[in-house]
Every structure is written in structure tokens, then in C-alpha cells.
Design a protein around this motif. Sequence first.
Motif, PDB file in Angstrom:
ATOM      1  N   SER A   1     123.828  80.124 138.247  1.00 46.09           N
ATOM      2  CA  SER A   1     124.928  79.416 137.586  1.00 46.09           C
ATOM      3  C   SER A   1     126.251  79.740 138.269  1.00 46.09           C
ATOM      4  O   SER A   1     126.581  80.910 138.476  1.00 46.09           O
ATOM      5  N   ARG A   2     127.026  78.704 138.587  1.00 40.80           N
ATOM      6  CA  ARG A   2     128.336  78.971 139.211  1.00 40.80           C
ATOM      7  C   ARG A   2     129.284  79.629 138.233  1.00 40.80           C
ATOM      8  O   ARG A   2     130.188  80.363 138.634  1.00 40.80           O
ATOM      9  N   TRP A   3     129.086  79.402 136.928  1.00 41.11           N
ATOM     10  CA  TRP A   3     130.000  79.997 135.945  1.00 41.11           C
ATOM     11  C   TRP A   3     129.803  81.507 135.863  1.00 41.11           C
ATOM     12  O   TRP A   3     130.779  82.263 135.837  1.00 41.11           O
ATOM     13  N   THR A   4     128.552  81.967 135.805  1.00 41.78           N
ATOM     14  CA  THR A   4     128.331  83.410 135.757  1.00 41.78           C
ATOM     15  C   THR A   4     128.730  84.060 137.081  1.00 41.78           C
ATOM     16  O   THR A   4     129.260  85.174 137.092  1.00 41.78           O
ATOM     17  N   ARG A   5     128.501  83.359 138.211  1.00 44.30           N
ATOM     18  CA  ARG A   5     128.971  83.902 139.497  1.00 44.30           C
ATOM     19  C   ARG A   5     130.488  84.082 139.478  1.00 44.30           C
ATOM     20  O   ARG A   5     131.008  85.094 139.940  1.00 44.30           O
ATOM     21  N   GLN A   6     131.192  83.096 138.928  1.00 44.70           N
ATOM     22  CA  GLN A   6     132.645  83.186 138.869  1.00 44.70           C
ATOM     23  C   GLN A   6     133.094  84.291 137.919  1.00 44.70           C
ATOM     24  O   GLN A   6     134.088  84.982 138.175  1.00 44.70           O
ATOM     25  N   GLU A   7     132.391  84.465 136.823  1.00 43.64           N
ATOM     26  CA  GLU A   7     132.770  85.516 135.865  1.00 43.64           C
ATOM     27  C   GLU A   7     132.744  86.893 136.526  1.00 43.64           C
ATOM     28  O   GLU A   7     133.691  87.673 136.395  1.00 43.64           O
ATOM     29  N   ILE A   8     131.673  87.185 137.252  1.00 41.90           N
ATOM     30  CA  ILE A   8     131.574  88.487 137.907  1.00 41.90           C
ATOM     31  C   ILE A   8     132.583  88.603 139.045  1.00 41.90           C
ATOM     32  O   ILE A   8     133.253  89.628 139.221  1.00 41.90           O
ATOM     33  N   GLY A   9     132.719  87.543 139.836  1.00 43.09           N
ATOM     34  CA  GLY A   9     133.674  87.583 140.941  1.00 43.09           C
ATOM     35  C   GLY A   9     135.094  87.788 140.453  1.00 43.09           C
ATOM     36  O   GLY A   9     135.850  88.589 141.024  1.00 43.09           O
ATOM     37  N   ARG A  10     135.468  87.102 139.398  1.00 38.54           N
ATOM     38  CA  ARG A  10     136.833  87.237 138.887  1.00 38.54           C
ATOM     39  C   ARG A  10     137.041  88.565 138.160  1.00 38.54           C
ATOM     40  O   ARG A  10     138.151  89.107 138.172  1.00 38.54           O
ATOM     41  N   ALA A  11     136.012  89.085 137.537  1.00 38.69           N
ATOM     42  CA  ALA A  11     136.125  90.422 136.948  1.00 38.69           C
ATOM     43  C   ALA A  11     136.420  91.447 138.038  1.00 38.69           C
ATOM     44  O   ALA A  11     137.296  92.311 137.881  1.00 38.69           O
ATOM     45  N   ARG A  12     135.718  91.352 139.159  1.00 41.92           N
ATOM     46  CA  ARG A  12     135.950  92.284 140.263  1.00 41.92           C
ATOM     47  C   ARG A  12     137.337  92.077 140.866  1.00 41.92           C
ATOM     48  O   ARG A  12     138.013  93.034 141.257  1.00 41.92           O
ATOM     49  N   ALA A  13     137.784  90.812 140.942  1.00 43.65           N
ATOM     50  CA  ALA A  13     139.121  90.534 141.475  1.00 43.65           C
ATOM     51  C   ALA A  13     140.213  91.148 140.608  1.00 43.65           C
ATOM     52  O   ALA A  13     141.281  91.517 141.112  1.00 43.65           O
ATOM     53  N   LYS A  14     139.930  91.283 139.305  1.00 40.53           N
ATOM     54  CA  LYS A  14     140.908  91.863 138.378  1.00 40.53           C
ATOM     55  C   LYS A  14     140.689  93.365 138.176  1.00 40.53           C
ATOM     56  O   LYS A  14     141.326  93.980 137.322  1.00 40.53           O
ATOM     57  N   ASP A  15     139.788  93.974 138.948  1.00 41.85           N
ATOM     58  CA  ASP A  15     139.480  95.409 138.857  1.00 41.85           C
ATOM     59  C   ASP A  15     138.910  95.802 137.500  1.00 41.85           C
ATOM     60  O   ASP A  15     139.108  96.924 137.035  1.00 41.85           O
ATOM     61  N   ILE A  16     138.194  94.873 136.867  1.00 41.19           N
ATOM     62  CA  ILE A  16     137.535  95.173 135.592  1.00 41.19           C
ATOM     63  C   ILE A  16     136.150  95.747 135.900  1.00 41.19           C
ATOM     64  O   ILE A  16     135.387  95.174 136.679  1.00 41.19           O
ATOM     65  N   GLN A  17     135.828  96.871 135.299  1.00 42.32           N
ATOM     66  CA  GLN A  17     134.534  97.501 135.540  1.00 42.32           C
ATOM     67  C   GLN A  17     133.404  96.662 134.933  1.00 42.32           C
ATOM     68  O   GLN A  17     133.539  96.079 133.852  1.00 42.32           O
TER      69      GLN A  17
END
Length: 386
Positions: free
Chosen positions: A200-216
Motif C-alpha cells: 500500500s502506498r499509504w502505509t509506505r508513506q506513513e512510515i517514510g514520513r514518520a522517519r522524516a519527522k524523526d518519530i520512533q
Amino acid sequence: MGIYGIGVLGSVTDQQRLTLQATLRGMLDDFGLVIGTDVVVYDGASVNGRERRAAFAAAYFGGVPHTDLPAVRDLISTNSPIIPILDPPQDFTTNIPEILHASNGLRCRPDDPELEELACALLECVGLLRRQRRVFISYRRIESRAAAMQLHDLTAARGFDVFLDTHDIRPGDPFQDVLWHRLCDSDVVVMLDTPAYFDSRWTRQEIGRARAKDIQVLRVVWPGHTPSRLTDMAETIHLDADALSGPSGPIRDEVADKIVLAVEHLRSRSIASRYLSITGRLRADVEKIGAKIEGIGAHRAICVRLPDDQRIWAYPVVGIPTAEVFYDIADKARRAEQLGAPVIVYDHIGIRESWNAHLKWLDENIATVKAIKVSEAGWTLAAWES
């Protein structure tokens, strides 16, 4: 004297004191703070000699007879937060002094031998951790819906504000805008890593954006699944074949409890990482315009000396600022006797446009505290006027 103080009072055992200090030390390491230098831990005999302008909180361990009552009365007279602590069999009204009966307490949990819940509560009280406790659950509905709903309920029961897309987006709201807004305001992302998660592109984006925001990210890997190397750096819990009651969950109770405790453990690291990211970007922009960082004050305020010799106190804020945050920063600056309006520094990426407009309105209409986007810090401070 330290810029933070923590009191450990009452009928605390030597083992409890050592355990709590060790857990605090590990969490404070993430912030680059040292017990004994930046953070002073007091007992009942020494707490009256604390630095009165430093952020302070105390834990009171229940027992009979009640001890350290003069210290408790002094702390109450200065409006210092005190958290009553009980072992599971203890009765609150018997083991906690009456003067503390109005305060909400914590019970030591058998599944929390390191006293992480208490350590987090103390760091929330002194302002190192946010009082908002927010978790984002990222999952594929077709594979892990039951487990996601179970973890939503369990983490909510532990005092977290939990985002689950099926529960927390109101009819008529712009789905993705709300989702990204809530992701940006989360402390930890729980990723249910199932075989089709990255399809899913949505779950891929969720993890990618979490990492971009330094969220563990806490990665929970499904039985028999080989996880993607894209998330190898995430904290990971592998589920055994007998950990699930069905293909999509729920997860066996003792394993689910382990996941929730891991969220508590990751939270301080995540907030520290995000805080350091904002301060690093602020420092780089400050140096670009010929200004300099002069030091760190109470409540993590950063003293900035501008090229024209103006001095401001900048407060990096993790997550999404609110009117309550504006008030809290203004109050902290007043108690620390800092001159001039304090400046909130925040990361606006991912925040809903309507909320950014709200923050702009607050900044324009509240004179006692100002706000700047960290991505525009140098640009804004180069033209700063008190």
C-alpha cells in the motif's frame, strides 16, 4: 545546581530509588542531560535546598508511618507537582498522607519493574516530555485490523491518545490531511508489519514520513514474515506463531502488554530525537545570520544572541503547538525571570492548513509569546525586532 530537579520521597526502598534513578538516567541520556549536573535528584532531607527556579517534580512512595511530611508541605506551598506512588496491594487513603489525597497517583505495575511509567510521568511534570501522550497505529486493514483495534484499546487504557484511522477521523473531514496532522503530533508509530504492508502506498508513506519527522517506530512483525530492510533501524518485536488468535489478531494478552510497554519505553527517545532535530536546525540557521547560541536555560529554553545584540529565549516545541502551549511557554518564561517575549520554534511540515492559520492568528494577537517556523528561523530572526 541543575536546571531540573526531581524529588524521591516517602517510604521508598533503596532498590526502588536505584531502579528509578537508572531508568531516569537512560531517558535523560537521550536529551544529552546528566543526573547530578543538569538534573538533581533530592530526598526528603535535601529537597528544601533545591534551586527554586528550576523545573521540579517529586514522587511520594506510600507507606505507614508517613514520612517526609515537612518536605511535602513545603512543596505543596510552592505548587510543585507530587505524584503519589503505591505498590499493588496498598490502600491509597491509608498509605498516602491526607495532604496528598487530592493528587492522582500511580500504582507500580508488575509488568513495569524498571518504573518506566513513573519516570515518564516525572519527566512530563518537569517539561522534558509532553503531557500529551500520542501514538499512531499504522497497519493494513485487510491483514491486521483486529490487532490494531486491540492495541488501540490497550494503549488508550495506559493514558495514551491513540490514532487509528477507523476511529479518529470524523465524517466529512479531509482524510489524508487529518491523518498527516495526527502523525506529526505522535510520539511513537506502532507499525503492524504484515506481508502486504508495503504493497500500500499509504502505509509506505506513513512510515517514510514518520522517519522524516524523526518519530520512533515500533515494528511488530507478523509470524513467518520477513520484514523489509527499509525498517531495519526500527525497534522490533517479532511475533511467534502462537501469538495471534486469528490471522488479523488479536494478539495474545501477555505479548500485547509487552508491545504497550515498549511504546512507553520508546516515547522519551522519540521526543528527544525530535527536539534535537529542531534545535540542530535552529542552531544552523542562527549561525548562518551571524547570531550565536549562548546557552540553555530552565525548561530547555535556548538563549540566542542576535547580531544587533538583542537576546531572545527560544523554546523548541515537539509536535503541534496549541493555545495551551503558548500559555505554558509564557508562564515558564515568567517563572524563569527571562526578559522579553519567549519564542516558540516549531516544525510546521504536515500540519493542516487550517491549523497553521490558527497558529498565525495566535502569533499576531498574543503579545506575550511569539512563534516561528524552524524552516524560516534564519530568515525571521535576521529581521527580528523586540
